[in-house]
Design a protein around this motif. Structure first.
Motif, PDB file in Angstrom:
ATOM      1  N   SER A   1      -9.467  75.562 -22.603  1.00 22.94           N
ATOM      2  CA  SER A   1      -9.188  76.462 -23.723  1.00 22.94           C
ATOM      3  C   SER A   1      -9.072  77.894 -23.234  1.00 22.94           C
ATOM      4  O   SER A   1      -9.854  78.361 -22.410  1.00 22.94           O
TER       5      SER A   1
ATOM      6  N   LYS B   1      -8.888  80.633 -25.213  1.00 30.13           N
ATOM      7  CA  LYS B   1      -9.392  81.655 -26.124  1.00 30.13           C
ATOM      8  C   LYS B   1     -10.540  82.426 -25.491  1.00 30.13           C
ATOM      9  O   LYS B   1     -11.384  81.859 -24.812  1.00 30.13           O
ATOM     10  N   ALA B   2     -10.569  83.745 -25.749  1.00 29.36           N
ATOM     11  CA  ALA B   2     -11.714  84.525 -25.298  1.00 29.36           C
ATOM     12  C   ALA B   2     -12.924  84.097 -26.117  1.00 29.36           C
ATOM     13  O   ALA B   2     -12.787  83.758 -27.295  1.00 29.36           O
ATOM     14  N   PRO B   3     -14.110  84.081 -25.505  1.00 26.98           N
ATOM     15  CA  PRO B   3     -15.278  83.532 -26.183  1.00 26.98           C
ATOM     16  C   PRO B   3     -15.539  84.148 -27.554  1.00 26.98           C
ATOM     17  O   PRO B   3     -15.891  83.456 -28.490  1.00 26.98           O
TER      18      PRO B   3
ATOM     19  N   GLU C   1     -13.616  82.851 -30.776  1.00 28.07           N
ATOM     20  CA  GLU C   1     -13.546  81.404 -31.010  1.00 28.07           C
ATOM     21  C   GLU C   1     -14.057  80.988 -32.376  1.00 28.07           C
ATOM     22  O   GLU C   1     -13.873  79.860 -32.774  1.00 28.07           O
TER      23      GLU C   1
ATOM     24  N   ALA D   1     -12.982  79.483 -38.489  1.00 29.39           N
ATOM     25  CA  ALA D   1     -13.930  78.843 -39.398  1.00 29.39           C
ATOM     26  C   ALA D   1     -13.896  79.487 -40.779  1.00 29.39           C
ATOM     27  O   ALA D   1     -14.241  78.857 -41.766  1.00 29.39           O
TER      28      ALA D   1
ATOM     29  N   ILE E   1     -14.658  71.565 -38.844  1.00 28.71           N
ATOM     30  CA  ILE E   1     -14.767  72.239 -40.139  1.00 28.71           C
ATOM     31  C   ILE E   1     -15.483  73.573 -39.989  1.00 28.71           C
ATOM     32  O   ILE E   1     -15.058  74.600 -40.504  1.00 28.71           O
TER      33      ILE E   1
ATOM     34  N   GLY F   1     -19.758  82.357 -26.718  1.00 25.12           N
ATOM     35  CA  GLY F   1     -18.814  81.250 -26.708  1.00 25.12           C
ATOM     36  C   GLY F   1     -19.297  80.139 -27.605  1.00 25.12           C
ATOM     37  O   GLY F   1     -20.385  80.200 -28.180  1.00 25.12           O
TER      38      GLY F   1
ATOM     39  N   ARG G   1     -16.779  80.198 -17.261  1.00 21.63           N
ATOM     40  CA  ARG G   1     -16.417  81.513 -16.747  1.00 21.63           C
ATOM     41  C   ARG G   1     -17.241  81.904 -15.532  1.00 21.63           C
ATOM     42  O   ARG G   1     -17.073  82.980 -14.987  1.00 21.63           O
TER      43      ARG G   1
END
Lengths: 174, 478
Positions: free
Chosen positions: A160, A162-164, A167, A171, B30, B100, B148
């Motif tokens: 993935s 996406k930058a953390p 993320e 939602a 979700i 993250g 990372r």
């Protein structure tokens, strides 16, 4: 038919050894495809035409195309561009072609003799494979699906981009 | 060959694990919430353990040729699911400090747990291999989870390459055994092995390759080279998971495969197992002496511990499965405790894995230091801890089979091992100028540490309830 089996096996071993000793990935992949084709012929001779077809479609077809695309899309810079120009030199394609031609000759010879009497009396077709997959090996099929799920989730996480800190955004928009 | 309702009931623990993985995945789709995913995982694991009691009356039951749900499997599934609960508790506190999303980790833990549960219940090469791959594929991503940072990624790639190679060895071995017998069911293999008319020159290399594949997974010397690097690079809770669940499930499978088929009775394999056991005991303990990194020390120590287990495995009497089961429980508790201490002390930037990090810990965090001391004593096999009783049983199993050289080596190498455990203990209590720490530690991790130390002392003082349980469950194996 025994002779076909041994010739295909020899082709498979030769192609695999050549694959392992190649320096360029694309060149190695060509030999890998030949090796997989030879294994498919072996399956066919052993009386498993369905598995032979799967071997062709899945390995030599789908997965190899995927490999080749990845290697080509990686775009490794000037060095690769020069290497790609050399790709069509005879030294690159003559080896795999000869091995593939042997397999083709075998195949034509088998067809000319009017199909294959399998080595054993039985020939395992798609029906038998399906019945055993969804009979005794039902749990195996289910476990394989979980295996794919695990691999998918892991690949999604590791790949993935996406930058953390971004993320969690989706939602809020259900 | 249809799967009936009772088959479903017997498989309930496994089905619940699989369903929980999907529920957590849908939940994460979700709403991304670390706490929600972790609690769903915990609930699923708890229900799975609870369902063992629903499945128990139906056992033993062969569910399709692939899985043998017996008391042996149920015991280890319970142990594995309980260990996963501890892993989730440790991982929650650990990953809370990292930025993250962490929902994927719990899906992976559940899939890996399902794989381990399949391993301990498998009675067929197909389920063996699928269980192994479920475990390995999840572990690749779990090891490299903090993607990372360079160290976990390196560890993940090392594990990926070596686990794939070892799986190839295992597959080739299984193919050779299949070639000799024409069957992949353990029970059938046992029947064919009992008749003398098989081709030894297919079976022997096949079994040797299978042992190689198992050896990689169990990190037995000389297949142990990946262990220290992977343990060091992986996040501490994941290292704990590899050291316990992955190895424990594999060992339970090793025991089932060889005891059920009887192929460990093949003459040259005795020697092979002895050499592997001796190399693991010496290699693990001596190489650990040279380390300054606590995770690496624990890695080498786990190599040595698997060597001890192999001594019990070789005893192959009635005592062996009991000794192995008790030793595994003690080893699980202790290893989780030791890695748990590393986990709760790690901050968001790096793992607390150097001996220097532990110097004078007693004066900063006396309770954690005391727990760590207890865990290290248990690893060393000092009385009052679970590790002592476990080692006692392994020695008893070895002695009952009159394998004196192995038993003597076990005792000698344990004495060597004492040195590096005590080195950490000395560092813990050495005088330090630092003031008591004020920051609080992650609560789920501390709770699991308290539980683990209670279990450690309880098993050390009152081993009989667990032994009685094991005695009741194990005879079904052979």
């Amino acid at each position: 038919m025994t002779i076909v089996f041994y010739v295909s096996s020899a082709v498979a071993i030769a192609a695999t050894v050549l694959m392992l000793t190649r320096v360029r990935a694309v060149h190695a992949l060509l030999y890998l495809i030949v090796s997989l084709l030879a294994v498919a012929v072996i399956f066919y001779v052993l009386g498993a035409p369905f598995v032979a077809a799967l071997e062709l479609i899945i390995y030599a077809g789908a997965i190899m195309v995927l490999f080749v695309f990845v290697v080509m899309l990686l775009n490794l810079g000037e060095e690769t561009v020069r290497a790609e120009r050399a790709l069509l030199a005879p030294s690159m394609w003559i080896g795999p072609s000869v091995l593939a031609a042997i397999l083709l000759a075998e195949f034509i010879w088998m067809l000319a003799r009017g199909g294959v009497p399998p080595a054993q009396a039985v020939s395992i077709g798609p029906v038998e494979v399906g019945i055993s997959l969804f009979g005794p090996y039902l749990i195996g099929v289910e476990l394989t699906s979980m295996l794919l799920l695990g691999g998918l989730v892991g690949a999604y996480h590791l790949g993935s981009r996406k930058a953390p800190h971004t993320e969690v955004t989706h939602a809020t928009h259900p | 060959m249809n799967v009936t309702g009772s088959d479903f009931t017997a498989l309930l623990p496994l089905i619940i694990l699989a369903v929980t993985a999907i529920v957590v995945m849908v939940g994460a789709a979700i709403r991304r919430s670390h706490a929600l995913s972790a609690s769903l995982t915990l609930i699923g694991l708890a229900i799975s353990i609870g369902s063992l009691w629903i499945a128990a009356p139906l056992l033993p039951r062969q569910v399709t040729p692939l899985l043998m749900m017996d008391h042996y499997a149920v015991f280890y599934i319970g142990l594995i699911a309980a260990s996963s609960i501890i892993t989730v508790l440790l991982a929650y506190g650990y990953f809370e400090k990292y930025e993250g999303s962490h929902d994927e980790l719990y899906i992976l833990i559940l899939v890996a747990t399902l794989g381990s549960a399949v391993l301990v219940a498998s009675s067929h090469f197909v389920s063996l291999f699928l269980g192994l791959e479920l475990l390995s594929v999840s572990l690749y991503a779990m090891i490299a989870y903090p993607r990372r940072r360079p160290l976990p990624l390196e560890a993940g790639i090392k594990y990926l390459v070596l686990a794939a190679v070892s799986a190839a060895f295992l597959l080739f071995g299984m193919a050779l055994v299949y070639g000799a017998f024409g069957t992949m069911e353990f029970g059938e293999i046992a029947a064919r092995l009992a008749r003398p008319d098989f081709n030894l020159w297919l079976v022997l290399p096949g079994t040797a390759l299978i042992i190689t594949g198992f050896g990689f997974k169990l990190a037995l010397a000389p297949f142990h080279l990946w262990t220290p690097d992977v343990y060091e690079g992986a996040p501490a809770p994941v290292s704990a998971y590899i050291a316990t669940v992955s190895k424990g499930a594999m060992f339970a499978l090793l025991l089932r495969y060889f005891y059920q088929t009887g192929s460990h009775e093949l003459e040259p394999l005795h020697l092979v197992f002895s050499i592997i056991a001796i190399a693991s005991m010496f290699g693990g303990n001596i190489l650990a002496l040279l380390q300054n990194n606590v995770k690496r020390i624990l890695a080498y120590s786990s190599i040595a511990h698997l060597g001890y287990l192999l001594v019990a495995f070789q005893a192959s009497g009635d005592l062996a499965p009991t000794a192995v089961a008790f030793y595994l429980v003690a080893y699980f508790v202790t290893t989780f405790g030791a890695f748990g201490v590393v986990t709760v002390l790690s901050d968001g930037t790096r793992d607390a894995d150097l001996i220097e990090d532990y110097r004078g810990l007693f004066w900063r965090r006396p309770a954690i230091a005391a727990i760590f001391t207890a865990m290290l004593f248990s690893l060393a096999g000092i009385p009052v801890t679970a590790g002592f009783i476990g080692k006692f049983y392994v020695v008893a199993a070895g002695a009952s089979a009159a394998m004196w050289s192995l038993v003597v080596i076990l005792v000698v190498t344990s004495a060597i091992g004492l040195f590096y455990y005590l080195r950490i203990v000395v560092a813990l209590y050495s005088q330090s100028t630092q003031t008591p720490a004020t920051t609080s530690l992650a609560r789920p991790g501390v709770v699991s540490l308290i539980f683990l130390s209670a279990a450690l002392i309880y098993l050390g003082l009152f081993p009989s309830p667990l032994l009685a349980l094991i005695h009741r469950l194990m005879p079904g194996l052979i």
